[in-house]
Design a protein around this motif. Structure first.
Motif, PDB file in Angstrom:
ATOM      1  N   THR A  81       0.831  -1.202   0.000  1.00  0.00           N
ATOM      2  CA  THR A  81       0.000   0.000   0.000  1.00  0.00           C
ATOM      3  C   THR A  81       0.868   1.256   0.000  1.00  0.00           C
ATOM      4  O   THR A  81       0.602   2.201  -0.743  1.00  0.00           O
ATOM      5  N   LYS A 101       0.384   7.345   5.542  1.00  0.00           N
ATOM      6  CA  LYS A 101      -0.771   7.446   4.647  1.00  0.00           C
ATOM      7  C   LYS A 101      -1.339   6.056   4.358  1.00  0.00           C
ATOM      8  O   LYS A 101      -2.552   5.871   4.306  1.00  0.00           O
ATOM      9  N   ASP A 104      -3.391   4.964   7.206  1.00  0.00           N
ATOM     10  CA  ASP A 104      -4.670   5.669   7.158  1.00  0.00           C
ATOM     11  C   ASP A 104      -5.588   5.037   6.110  1.00  0.00           C
ATOM     12  O   ASP A 104      -6.767   4.783   6.385  1.00  0.00           O
ATOM     13  N   ASP A 105      -5.045   4.743   4.931  1.00  0.00           N
ATOM     14  CA  ASP A 105      -5.843   4.105   3.874  1.00  0.00           C
ATOM     15  C   ASP A 105      -6.342   2.724   4.288  1.00  0.00           C
ATOM     16  O   ASP A 105      -7.429   2.305   3.891  1.00  0.00           O
ATOM     17  N   MET A 106      -5.538   2.011   5.063  1.00  0.00           N
ATOM     18  CA  MET A 106      -5.901   0.667   5.508  1.00  0.00           C
ATOM     19  C   MET A 106      -6.818   0.697   6.735  1.00  0.00           C
ATOM     20  O   MET A 106      -7.205  -0.344   7.254  1.00  0.00           O
ATOM     21  N   GLU A 107      -7.130   1.917   7.200  1.00  0.00           N
ATOM     22  CA  GLU A 107      -7.990   2.145   8.362  1.00  0.00           C
ATOM     23  C   GLU A 107      -7.379   1.647   9.667  1.00  0.00           C
ATOM     24  O   GLU A 107      -8.060   1.130  10.551  1.00  0.00           O
ATOM     25  N   PHE A 108      -6.061   1.827   9.790  1.00  0.00           N
ATOM     26  CA  PHE A 108      -5.350   1.556  11.037  1.00  0.00           C
ATOM     27  C   PHE A 108      -4.865   2.876  11.620  1.00  0.00           C
ATOM     28  O   PHE A 108      -3.691   3.020  11.987  1.00  0.00           O
ATOM     29  N   THR A 109      -5.769   3.832  11.716  1.00  0.00           N
ATOM     30  CA  THR A 109      -5.398   5.181  12.150  1.00  0.00           C
ATOM     31  C   THR A 109      -4.893   5.214  13.593  1.00  0.00           C
ATOM     32  O   THR A 109      -4.123   6.102  13.948  1.00  0.00           O
ATOM     33  N   GLU A 110      -5.278   4.251  14.397  1.00  0.00           N
ATOM     34  CA  GLU A 110      -4.832   4.238  15.804  1.00  0.00           C
ATOM     35  C   GLU A 110      -3.342   3.945  15.929  1.00  0.00           C
ATOM     36  O   GLU A 110      -2.744   4.181  16.979  1.00  0.00           O
TER      37      GLU A 110
END
Length: 163
Positions: A81, A101, A104-110
């Motif tokens: 990614t 980024k 963030d795209d993979m939705e692992f913002t934590e």
């Protein structure tokens, strides 16, 4: 004998088989045990029981393999990614912002803020190391330079021997 079978009847391995990289099991075990210890310590404080978390956590071999494979797959997905993000920017080198980024795209913002903090701490430690070595770097000679006499001295000796 069917195509793709070895002479003993077992499946033959193709010559162009992909090598699967494995993460070091000792490191995976240490990371998992440290995290499980942190979690058990936190839960024992909440329960106010001194017995929970005092003993060493054991990992079954299959669980260790599952953790290792999960981490390997996550790293591959994250790097792919980040590589896509890098290529969209028409660059060939993945940098830290590409990884953030990608998370963030993979939705692992934590994971982003703890990773930023860890990276900043790492950079501060390395900046101290680099500044400490720069002062000595100018006066040191490489080993090959110390062993060889100066070029002018050799040329002068060779000229004198010939005349």
């Amino acid at each position: 004998m069917a195509k793709g079978e070895a002479s003993d009847g077992t499946a033959a391995t193709p010559a162009t088989s992909t090598v699967v990289e494995e993460l070091p099991k000792t490191i995976v075990r240490r990371v998992v045990k440290d995290k499980l210890f942190q979690l058990s310590s936190a839960s024992s404080k909440k329960a106010k029981s001194g017995e929970v978390g005092d003993e060493e956590m054991m990992l079954h071999k299959d669980a260790l393999i599952a953790f290792s494979e999960s981490a390997r797959i996550f790293i591959h997905y994250l790097s792919a990614t980040a590589n896509d993000i890098c290529k969209e920017s028409k660059r060939q080198t993945i940098n830290a912002e590409d990884v953030f980024k990608a998370l963030d795209d993979m939705e692992f913002t934590e994971f982003i803020q703890p990773l930023r903090d860890s990276l900043e701490e790492f950079r501060k430690k390395n900046a101290g190391r680099k500044s400490g070595t720069k002062g000595n770097g100018g006066t040191k000679k490489r080993k090959s330079e110390e062993e060889l006499p100066d070029k002018d001295e050799n040329e002068g000796n060779a000229y004198e021997e010939n005349n």
